[in-house]
Every structure is written in C-alpha cells, then in structure tokens.
Design an enzyme around this catalytic site. Structure first.
Site, mmCIF file in Angstrom:
data_model
loop_
_atom_site.group_PDB
_atom_site.id
_atom_site.type_symbol
_atom_site.label_atom_id
_atom_site.label_comp_id
_atom_site.label_asym_id
_atom_site.label_seq_id
_atom_site.Cartn_x
_atom_site.Cartn_y
_atom_site.Cartn_z
ATOM 1 C CE LYS A 297 -3.873 -2.375 2.119
ATOM 2 N NZ LYS A 297 -4.547 -2.796 3.335
ATOM 3 C CD GLN B 295 -3.504 -4.168 6.546
ATOM 4 O OE1 GLN B 295 -3.336 -3.242 5.777
ATOM 5 N NE2 GLN B 295 -4.223 -5.226 6.237
ATOM 6 C CG ASP C 189 -9.838 -0.020 5.001
ATOM 7 O OD1 ASP C 189 -9.514 -0.362 3.852
ATOM 8 O OD2 ASP C 189 -9.214 -0.373 6.031
#
Ligand code: NDP
Length: 292
Positions: free
Chosen positions: A53, A97, A120
């Site tokens: 990422k 994460q 997200d």
C-alpha cells in the site's frame, strides 16, 4: 477459453488516473493527498499488505505516512493516534490495517476514524450511506470488483449476480454496489442449503468465502463471469516432492475457466484492484476535505 480479467492491468489504469489527479490536487492546494497507514504488531501478511500500500501510494504521487506500533500497544495509545490523524490537515485518508492484535477493540477503532477520512469505507456512517445511495467512501475490494465487471460488460443492468459470502467488508457492500448497478442480487452463505444451485443461475458469480478452490464448475452457468476475491495459502507438492506454499482463490480456476465467459485469476485479479481503489479513495477524500 474465458477472458482472463487481468487485475494488474486494470489496477495500473486506475493508478494512472490517481497519479494525474494527485498532480492537479497538489497544484491546486499546495500539498499532496496524504494517506496514513497504521500497522500494529508483526503479522507477516499485514506487513506485506502495508508495504504494498505504501509503495503504490508513493508511486501514485500521494504522501504516505506509516505508523508502526508494537504488538503490545494499548488501546489508549491507538485511540490517541487515530484522534491525532483525524485532526491532522495533511492526512486525508486513514487506514488501520486489520486484523488488530486480540487485546485491541477493532470496532471501536473503525468507529473512531473520521468518516471523511475512512478510506477503507468500514465506518458505519459510510456503510449506511452506501446502502441508502448517499455520497460515501466505498470499501475498496467490492469497488475493485465493480470496476472490473464494468470493463468487461459495460452495462450490468438486469444481470443476475450471486455473491458467495456475506461479510461486512466484501459480500454485503458488493451486494449494495451490484444492486445500485441494477443487477438482481442473491447472497448465499454457509447456511444456504442450495448455494451451488443458486450460483448456477447467475450471470455473475462473486466468490468471497475464504475456502480454497471451493467453487468448482458445478457452481457456474456456462458463459457466466466469475470474480474470485479469495486469497488462501495452501501447501501443494512441488516438482521435487516437497510441499510448497501457494496462493489460490476461492474458485477452482482450472475447473471453472473452460466454461466461464470471463474470470479473474488469483493472484493478479482482485488483489491489485483493492490497493488501487484505496489510492482512489484517498484522492476522493482529499478533494472533499480540501473543498470543505
Ligand atoms: P469472511 O470469513 O468474513 O466471510 C466468509 C463468508 O463466506 C461468510 O459470509 C460465510 O458464511 C461464507 N461461507 C463460508 N463457508 C461457506 C460455504 N461452504 N458456502 C457458502 N458460503 C460460505 O471472509 P471475507 O469476506 O473477509 O473474505 C473472503 C475471502 O476474500 C478470504 O479469502 C479473504 O482472504 C479474501 N479477501 C481478499 C481481498 C482482496 O483484496 N483480494 C480483500 C478481502 C478479503 P457465514 O456468514 O454464514 O459464516
């Protein structure tokens, strides 16, 4: 032979657009779109995801800020970091994460992120907005699946889609997006007695189960398009007889491919699209925040 939907190529197109838009953003506002990535602990898979990422963010002209915290970080410290990132005007997207170590409250952290920076798309405000058709930040994985489906089919209206799996991060938002595109949507899950029979009626099958190669040709109508979200590590004998670790999807590719119209491989299908859509979301969030 089915069309092999190359997620890497489609993701590269998305990332190209992000890079162009990021340059314009910097010209307009004097700073790069900023993505903060928080990793708690040493989970090897999470480390790989975070590394990828950060690399894609940098390549796309975003400012990526990495926060690595020890596995024994307490809830208060993580809460404070998220609060600081929420308040930081140079940060437009925040990604924590998952999974977090067991002693940390994942739901609390998801809810603590400012919905405007929730790249997200997991915050209940964004989840609700997606389902009622309002502006939101949309979860990256189903967003990536939609881009691939739209490239392959153009118009999705009227198609019957069966989603295998009903998780909050894939199955449910996937259903909302397909419904918005005027598909007829069926979700099957572990309690569905006739899942394969229902899937066999579908023009589009999206597999998000987490079970290696569970979906074989008996689940697929000839001519259907198959999107394989699954990422499973399996051990397979290699040429020299030793076990070798391999990544496979939820779909048995070799079995399904001959009768599908189009199919995504694993790896190289949905995975790269998820990351590309994270960058796209960061840019969307940055534009909206900067115009407030
Ligand atoms: P979850 O474990 O949260 O959900 C799995 C779903 O599959 C559940 O709804 C479950 O049903 C259903 N299921 C389990 N067994 C069966 C069965 N025999 N028949 C029908 N349905 C079944 O998984 P996720 O949605 O988080 O992830 C799914 C897969 O996608 C995983 O392999 C994951 O690694 C991968 N993934 C890949 C991403 C990418 O970027 N490519 C991103 C996110 C996930 P029930 O609800 O009844 O238990």
């Amino acid at each position: 032979m089915a069309i092999r939907i190359d997620g890497k190529t489609v993701a590269a197109q998305v990332l190209d657009n992000v890079a162009t838009a990021a340059t314009l953003f910097e010209k307009d506002f004097g700073l790069k779109p900023g993505l903060a990535v928080v990793l708690v602990g040493e989970d090897p898979a999470s480390q790989v995801y975070v590394r990828n990422k950060i690399a894609r963010a940098t390549e796309s002209g975003l400012n990526s800020i990495e926060h690595r915290l020890a596995a024994d970080t307490d809830q208060q410290t993580l809460d404070q970091l998220v609060a600081d990132l929420n308040a930081d005007p140079s940060v437009h997207g925040i990604l924590v994460q998952l999974p977090l170590p067991d002693h940390l409250d994942e739901d609390r952290i998801i809810r603590a992120i400012d919905p405007a920076k929730d790249v997200d798309g997991f915050h209940p405000v964004n989840v609700g907005a997606l389902h009622i058709g309002e502006e939101s930040l949309e979860p990256c994985t189903p967003q990536g699946c939609m881009i691939m489906l739209e490239q392959i089919h153009g118009e999705l209206s009227g198609k019957h889609a069966v989603i295998v799996g009903r998780s909050n991060i894939v199955g449910k938002p996937m259903a909302a997006m397909l419904l918005r595109a005027n598909c007829t949507v069926t979700i099957v899950h572990s309690r569905t007695p006739n899942a394969a029979e229902l899937a066999r009626q579908a023009d589009i099958v999206v597999a998000a189960v987490g079970r290696a190669e569970m979906i074989d040709a008996s689940w697929i109508k000839p001519g259907a398009t198959v999107i394989d979200v699954g990422i499973n590590v399996v051990e397979r004998p290699s040429g020299n007889g030793e076990a070798q670790r391999k990544l496979v999807g939820d779909v048995n590719y070799a079995d399904v491919e001959p009768q599908a119209y189009a199919i995504t491989p694993v790896p190289g299908g949905v995975g790269p699209m998820t990351i590309a859509c994270l960058m796209k979301n960061t840019l969307i969030a940055a534009r909206r925040l900067q115009r407030k």
